[in-house]
Scaffold this motif. Structure first.
Motif: not given
Length: 223
Positions: A169-178
């Motif tokens: 389980v990870h936190v990722v950023r896609m553009g401005d979205t977490l």
């Protein structure tokens, strides 16, 4: 070995056991059989001090039978809730809580990243788990796609230490979205973002479409 003094039975495990047996009108031989010992076992324990103390399993069974705490029969002292108050010493680490929501759903834009509070973690616990306090922060989960593992309002501890990628389980950023997702790597420069809630289908992306912020290593939440 002299017999123990029973002037104050409650202060002595042997005396206390004898007192409890008499109050229940239970013979020592029957209690010995109850804990799976020979008929003279508890008689020997009380009168001759052999064994010197009850084994943990025997003590637990007897304490449950009499409805008392194990400390009365020689176990560790019962602790009040106050005994577990945090010891705010040099080995407690303040990990920042950020006013940031990570989406376990359609998507959530990140807010500012100035800490508004801290979680106190045992330095020993962090070290035992190979975690560097400087690389940790806590953020809040929003949405339902990670249920039942993570629910809206849970806070998770994110380890931002650079490490070789592994599924988890990870936190990722896609553009401005977490986003917070379980990530798997099918290979060929691709990542699969997986939700625990099966209502949400997997999303496959290329590695250059996402930035892995960190791995989720702990969660908190109301019951």
């Amino acid at each position: 070995m002299p017999n123990p003094s029973f002037d104050n039975p409650a202060s002595d495990p042997r005396g206390r056991l004898l007192q409890l047996a008499e109050e229940r009108d239970a013979s020592l031989s029957s209690l010995s059989a109850f804990i799976g010992r020979n008929a003279s076992y508890l008689q020997q324990f009380i009168r001759k001090g052999s064994p010197k103390k009850l084994e943990e399993g025997d003590r637990r069974k007897l304490a449950e039978f009499f409805g008392v705490h194990e400390s009365e029969l020689g176990g560790a002292e019962e602790k009040s809730y106050a005994s577990f108050a945090p010891l705010w010493d040099d080995d407690f680490i303040a990990v920042p809580r950020l006013p940031v929501s990570v989406a376990a759903g359609p998507g959530q834009f990140a807010a500012g990243e100035t800490p508004f509070d801290n979680f106190g973690f045992s330095g020993r616990w962090l070290r035992d788990n190979g975690l560097d306090p400087k690389m940790l922060s806590a953020v809040t989960v929003e949405g339902d796609s990670m249920e039942p593992l993570l629910r809206a309002g849970d806070e998770v501890l994110v380890d931002r230490t650079p490490r070789p990628f592994r599924d988890g389980v990870h936190v990722v950023r896609m553009g401005d979205t977490l986003l917070i997702k379980r990530i798997a790597s099918p290979g060929k420069g691709r990542l699969t973002l997986l939700s625990q809630n099966l209502s949400y289908p997997p999303v496959e992306v290329s590695m250059d479409e996402v930035e892995i912020i960190g791995r989720v290593v702990w969660k908190s939440g109301r019951i």
